[in-house]
Write a protein that holds these residues in place. Sequence first.
Motif, PDB file in Angstrom:
ATOM      1  N   LEU A 150       0.824  -1.216   0.000  1.00 30.13           N
ATOM      2  CA  LEU A 150       0.000   0.000   0.000  1.00 30.13           C
ATOM      3  C   LEU A 150       0.860   1.269   0.000  1.00 30.13           C
ATOM      4  O   LEU A 150       0.362   2.360   0.257  1.00 30.13           O
ATOM      5  CB  LEU A 150      -0.921   0.013   1.223  1.00 30.13           C
ATOM      6  N   ASN A 151       2.169   1.097  -0.270  1.00 29.95           N
ATOM      7  CA  ASN A 151       3.123   2.234  -0.278  1.00 29.95           C
ATOM      8  C   ASN A 151       3.214   2.918   1.086  1.00 29.95           C
ATOM      9  O   ASN A 151       3.435   4.127   1.169  1.00 29.95           O
ATOM     10  CB  ASN A 151       2.744   3.284  -1.339  1.00 29.95           C
ATOM     11  N   GLY A 152       2.995   2.142   2.148  1.00 23.39           N
ATOM     12  CA  GLY A 152       3.064   2.715   3.495  1.00 23.39           C
ATOM     13  C   GLY A 152       4.251   2.160   4.271  1.00 23.39           C
ATOM     14  O   GLY A 152       5.072   1.420   3.737  1.00 23.39           O
ATOM     15  N   THR A 153       4.341   2.545   5.531  1.00 23.99           N
ATOM     16  CA  THR A 153       5.410   2.041   6.403  1.00 23.99           C
ATOM     17  C   THR A 153       4.791   1.587   7.719  1.00 23.99           C
ATOM     18  O   THR A 153       3.737   2.087   8.133  1.00 23.99           O
ATOM     19  CB  THR A 153       6.457   3.134   6.718  1.00 23.99           C
ATOM     20  N   VAL A 154       5.430   0.613   8.365  1.00 23.38           N
ATOM     21  CA  VAL A 154       4.976   0.177   9.688  1.00 23.38           C
ATOM     22  C   VAL A 154       6.203   0.015  10.574  1.00 23.38           C
ATOM     23  O   VAL A 154       7.229  -0.497  10.130  1.00 23.38           O
ATOM     24  CB  VAL A 154       4.173  -1.151   9.609  1.00 23.38           C
ATOM     25  N   ASN A 155       6.125   0.511  11.790  1.00 23.29           N
ATOM     26  CA  ASN A 155       7.222   0.271  12.738  1.00 23.29           C
ATOM     27  C   ASN A 155       6.638   0.106  14.139  1.00 23.29           C
ATOM     28  O   ASN A 155       5.483   0.432  14.390  1.00 23.29           O
ATOM     29  CB  ASN A 155       8.284   1.378  12.685  1.00 23.29           C
ATOM     30  N   VAL A 156       7.466  -0.423  15.018  1.00 23.33           N
ATOM     31  CA  VAL A 156       7.013  -0.672  16.386  1.00 23.33           C
ATOM     32  C   VAL A 156       7.960   0.011  17.363  1.00 23.33           C
ATOM     33  O   VAL A 156       9.171   0.023  17.161  1.00 23.33           O
ATOM     34  CB  VAL A 156       6.937  -2.196  16.667  1.00 23.33           C
TER      35      VAL A 156
END
Length: 322
Positions: A150-156
Amino acid sequence: PRVVRDLQKDLGKKVNLQIEGEETELDKTVIDDLMDPIMHCVRNSVDHGIESPEERKALGKSETGTVLLKAANEGNMIIIDIVDDGNGIDAEKVRKKAVEKGLIHPNKVLSEQEAANLIFLPGFSTADKITNVSGRGVGLDVVKTMIDKLNGTVNVTTEKGRGSKFSIRLPLTLAIIQGLLVRVGREVYSIPIASVIESHRIRRGEINTIDNYEVLNVRNEVISVLRLSRLFNIRNTEDGEYCFVVIVGTQDKKIGIMVDALIGEEDVVIKPLRDQFTQSPGIAGASILGDGSVSLIIDVSQLLELGVRQEIEARSEYGTID
């Protein structure tokens, strides 16, 4: 809410789900693909994050844990946070599991943040036994794959004993983006404005070569330069005294894209590429411009990964241009 209720019964935990920002609007195509990643993150928070009522009581916490699902708009991006007040991620346990599974070298030194991000690797799980809820190593790698798509980023981010937060950043729509139109030879390309940091008109002589990489010095920062003409094998490019370099990426990771001219900004509708074109590296899709011509849309994240590898291969064929 139903998923959280079912998990509470299965795991013998008490969890209060709070939802904020329900009115946040998002393109329907994005929402359809976002359901699974959010579900996996919520399940992960309840299963791995929130402790049992007995453990929480012993730690001086309320017996009922809290999971917050929050959405908000920030410019042309949407931010979705899944926050829990559980025990956080045990970075050392994650590191040991990663070494056991052969995902990292035993001598590799990792910061707490780097260790926490290992949970997104395929097949990774910190569960000691396989249950209906966890232990199979399927979940967070799906989240990362879907969000990348989805052309996004995820981080924790996490704090031991205090809880964890998953942050997902996504463009508001997949169908329409603001693009910077650039020309290389006779071809017109669109670079997503969200990825553009700045652009420069430079003399070609300002580009230097260090260790076989072409670089540009911008305010004492050395930035690698990628020539689109070489990457896409466009030979009829201009060779005048001046050219343009569009710097794209993030503050941490940047690359300069060298083009012949900047045309301007325009809203472009993304058309997905199919069949033999889907494997073209560095291309996210295509768009039909107002004059009826086709403009390919640059995939900036892929360009950053490609780095200058193809540049070096191509340079042996073209020779370095100073």
